[in-house]
Design an enzyme around this catalytic site. Structure first.
Site, PDB file in Angstrom:
ATOM      1  N   ASP A  30      11.009 -22.566  25.734  1.00  0.00           N
ATOM      2  CA  ASP A  30      10.898 -23.892  26.127  1.00  0.00           C
ATOM      3  C   ASP A  30      11.796 -24.331  27.398  1.00  0.00           C
ATOM      4  O   ASP A  30      12.889 -24.009  27.436  1.00  0.00           O
ATOM      5  CB  ASP A  30      11.423 -24.824  24.737  1.00  0.00           C
ATOM      6  CG  ASP A  30      11.347 -26.191  25.148  1.00  0.00           C
ATOM      7  OD1 ASP A  30      10.260 -26.897  25.264  1.00  0.00           O
ATOM      8  OD2 ASP A  30      12.213 -27.018  25.045  1.00  0.00           O
TER       9      ASP A  30
ATOM     10  N   GLU B 278       7.904 -21.255  29.283  1.00  0.00           N
ATOM     11  CA  GLU B 278       7.500 -22.405  29.835  1.00  0.00           C
ATOM     12  C   GLU B 278       7.949 -22.886  31.290  1.00  0.00           C
ATOM     13  O   GLU B 278       9.027 -23.212  31.217  1.00  0.00           O
ATOM     14  CB  GLU B 278       7.596 -23.537  28.739  1.00  0.00           C
ATOM     15  CG  GLU B 278       6.785 -25.076  29.103  1.00  0.00           C
ATOM     16  CD  GLU B 278       7.574 -25.909  28.317  1.00  0.00           C
ATOM     17  OE1 GLU B 278       6.676 -27.060  28.006  1.00  0.00           O
ATOM     18  OE2 GLU B 278       8.467 -26.116  27.655  1.00  0.00           O
TER      19      GLU B 278
END
Length: 708
Positions: free
Chosen positions: A342, A378
């Protein structure tokens, strides 16, 4: 109670069959107490007197799995110097393998009295805190083997443990929403029939429901609020939270592996649940604030590139050790097969700028364990210069946000998107070829947990997040969506038919593109969140996957969508021309005995594309020839790889178009996909010859196949 010196490594609580070794790092604390917690609310404090390189440690004979514990750090509370030790706060072990209970929000879990952040709060937080748990590491893995699916054969399915299973009609109620549900034969059967090879689980590291959300009757449903990087989230366990959650998670991994499905974890190493300077004191802040967090020039405050209040200090050796120890633990002990990071750009911020050569990437590159599993970034955060699609090191794959945006733009009718669409369809060589990566570095997706579902992408122009309690201000406002003529629910048969066609277009585009496709859970049968594009706090029917039931009026549409998605996944799996390991050459390939190029581009009139055709603002149609006889990469034993050839015809115009089958690229073809048909797949599709004309319905695509 006997207390032996113990060892400084490994960190955390390590049970060896006779007792437990405890070790915790803190440079800021003057002394640390280990607190053994009892079910009657009392605690036994043991001072950790042994210290090696700021790691305090002790071995306690007879301390068994299931024992709850925490730490108290005695030391300076001087926020203006970045020091926030407070012995009144019971602290979670950063290396806890399991966590019991939940935070009971109130002033006691904060290091300061409400309204006076400069003062120290001496209220005891222990009665209100979750606690660390000693875990038995032993587990019978049987004949478990990691699937080790090559990227070019991988189909990723992003899913939420609770959301995927909470409403599955075949699951017993007592296991719904848990790790045990993932291992249930009904869930595994769905994944295998769909053709999924990897399930990417949204955060399962122990996380915390924010105080603000709890007060509002909401929850941190997505889980991007980690407090324990080694512990499986206890609320997803049906067996118990005194270490049983570890066994339950391992059992789920074992069952998924037995079905050939890899487990990839969505991990949040960029920040913690302790928030900004007004956040609670739960673990890292109380142990050694300045060693764990990136502090601002004024050390009372935190540098925040994540939008959550804090960022971990990626140049700290203790933070880097924590992350690498955590990654290795999940691979070696929990046997997961990869990670999706993330806001991974934050991990590259060794100082201020995003640096692809930062220490974190160096450590991953040389690590003999972590470097061998799937690593997916990401590739953005909310800090300056945070959008880094295409800029991660060669070992990494990336969520390709440009694929998502361009696919959406093409099918909603945006002008001048054709040239970029061609690049995204063929693996985004403009992003990944320059640094030695291949098409498989591109994780392609149209939808994910963050944003509209596939159904909502074609049913809403605007977000509808009122239930989140932020006056619809939260969530992305520019979604590149199109409601097909009506906002939200409608009975208009023309609008409903167009929406189904658009969903088929997106699924087909995703699975016909080079790279690694990723589906979002429930999109295979068109689940809806009723226009909420930021359902991070909706732990309810809004976010839970609604599995089709025969009594449901929309069941037939869901059945058609599921059948089409399955067919497209299996078409991709059956044909290596759709999952190439190298970029196209755009010319005949030596050694393949085929004079045709490995790829060719045509206008809908069957003429080869010219530069002006690519860049015309009105151009929204394209034919692509994929030559199955000109695949340059060999098989695993050096053998040639050959396949059927295909023509992909895209009509993103708002009116039907006649497409001419190109000459000199095959005499006879059969239509195998036509998204204008309700079922989408045309197993009995008509045969056409070179030079024939096909009429493609507005906003539809067709796939033509020619046997090798």
């Amino acid at each position: 109670m006997q207390v032996w010196p113990g060892q400084a490594y490994p960190l955390g609580a390590t049970y060896d069959g006779a007792g437990t070794n405890f070790a915790v790092f803190s440079e800021a604390a003057e002394r640390i107490e280990l607190c053994l917690l009892h079910d009657d609310g009392s605690e036994t404090a043991v001072e950790l007197r042994e210290s090696d390189a700021f790691v305090r440690h002790a071995y306690l004979p007879g301390i068994m799995p299931g024992q709850r514990y925490g730490f108290r750090a005695h030391g300076p509370y001087e926020p203006d110097r970045g020091l926030r030790c407070n012995s009144a706060k019971l602290l979670l072990d950063p290396y806890a393998r399991a966590v019991s209970g939940a935070v009971d929000w109130g002033e006691a879990v904060y290091g300061y009295p409400f309204g006076r952040p400069e003062k120290r709060n001496d209220m005891d937080s222990a009665p209100h805190m979750m606690t660390s748990v000693v875990v038995n590491p032993y587990f019978d893995w049987g004949d478990d083997r990691p699937p080790r699916t090559d990227y070019h054969r991988t189909v990723i399915y992003e899913a939420h443990v609770k959301g995927l299973t909470m409403r599955h009609p075949a699951l017993p109620e007592e296991v719904r929403g848990t790790y045990a549900a993932l291992a249930h034969p009904a869930v595994i059967e769905h994944l295998t029939e769909l053709g999924v090879t990897a399930i990417e689980l949204m955060p399962v590291h122990q996380f915390v429901d924010d105080h603000r959300l709890s007060d509002a009757g909401l929850a941190n449903y997505w889980g991007y609020n980690t407090i324990g990087f080694f512990a499986p989230h206890n609320a997803y366990a049906s067996w118990g939270d005194r270490g049983q959650q570890v066994l339950e998670f391992k059992s789920a991994v074992r069952a998924l592996h037995a079905a050939g499905i890899e487990v990839v974890l969505d991990v949040v190493y960029n920040h913690t649940a302790e928030g900004n300077h007004l956040g609670p004191t739960l673990s890292f802040r109380g142990l050694d604030n300045a060693s764990y967090y990136r502090l601002a020039e004024d050390p009372r405050y935190y540098t925040d590139t994540t939008g959550t209040g804090n960022s971990l200090l990626m140049r700290s050796p203790h933070v880097l050790q924590l992350i690498m120890d955590s990654l290795r633990y999940w691979v070696t002990e929990m046997r997961v097969d990869g990670f999706r990071f993330d806001l991974a750009a934050t991990l590259a911020r060794q100082f201020h700028e995003v640096d692809r050569l930062s220490s974190f990437f160096d450590l991953v590159q040389q690590d003999p364990v972590v470097s061998q599993v799937k690593l997916i970034a990401e590739p953005w955060d909310v800090g300056e210069g945070g959008y880094q699609v295409g800029n991660f090191p060669p070992l990494w794959a990336e969520w390709n946000g440009k694929f998502r945006d361009t696919s959406r733009d093409l099918w909603r009718g945006e002008p001048a998107t054709l040239a970029e669409f061609g690049s995204r369809l063929t693996g985004s060589s403009d992003l990944y070829q320059g640094d030695g990566r291949r098409p498989l570095a591109s994780i392609n997706f149209v939808t994910c947990h963050d944003g509209f579902t596939l159904h909502d992408l074609v049913a809403y122009n605007d977000k509808h997040n009122e239930a989140n309690g932020e006056q619809n201000r939260d969530g992305e406002s520019h979604n590149r969506s199109w409601n097909c003529g009506a906002e939200g629910d409608t009975d208009d048969p023309g609008v409903l038919a167009l929406r189904e066609r658009q969903m088929r277009n997106f699924i087909a585009t995703l699975l016909l593109s080079q790279g690694v496709p990723m589906l979002s859970h429930g999109d295979e049968f068109a689940r809806t969140q009723h226009g909420n594009n930021n359902a991070y706090c909706q732990d309810n029917e809004t976010s839970w996957v609604r599995w089709p039931r025969p009594s449901d009026g929309s069941c037939e549409r869901a059945r058609r969508m599921l059948a089409f998605t399955r067919a497209m996944v299996w078409l991709r799996r059956d044909h290596p021309v759709f999952r190439r390991r190298r970029f196209f050459h755009g010319r005949p390939v030596q050694g393949t005995h085929d004079e045709l190029s490995d790829i060719a581009w045509f206008t809908h009139e069957g003429e080869e594309m010219r530069d002006e055709d690519w860049h015309a603002s009105h151009a929204k149609s394209l034919t692509v020839f994929l030559n199955g006889s000109a695949i340059s990469e060999p098989g695993p034993r050096g053998e040639p790889v050959t396949d059927d050839s295909f023509l992909l015809m895209f009509n993103a115009h708002d009116e039907p178009l006649d497409f001419v089958v190109p000459v000199n690229h095959g005499r006879q073809w059969q239509i195998v996909v036509d998204t204008a048909r309700p079922e989408g797949v045309a197993t009995d599709g008509p045969k056409v010859r070179a030079g024939d004309s096909l009429t493609l319905t507005d906003r539809s695509l067709a796939v033509l196949q020619r046997p090798a």
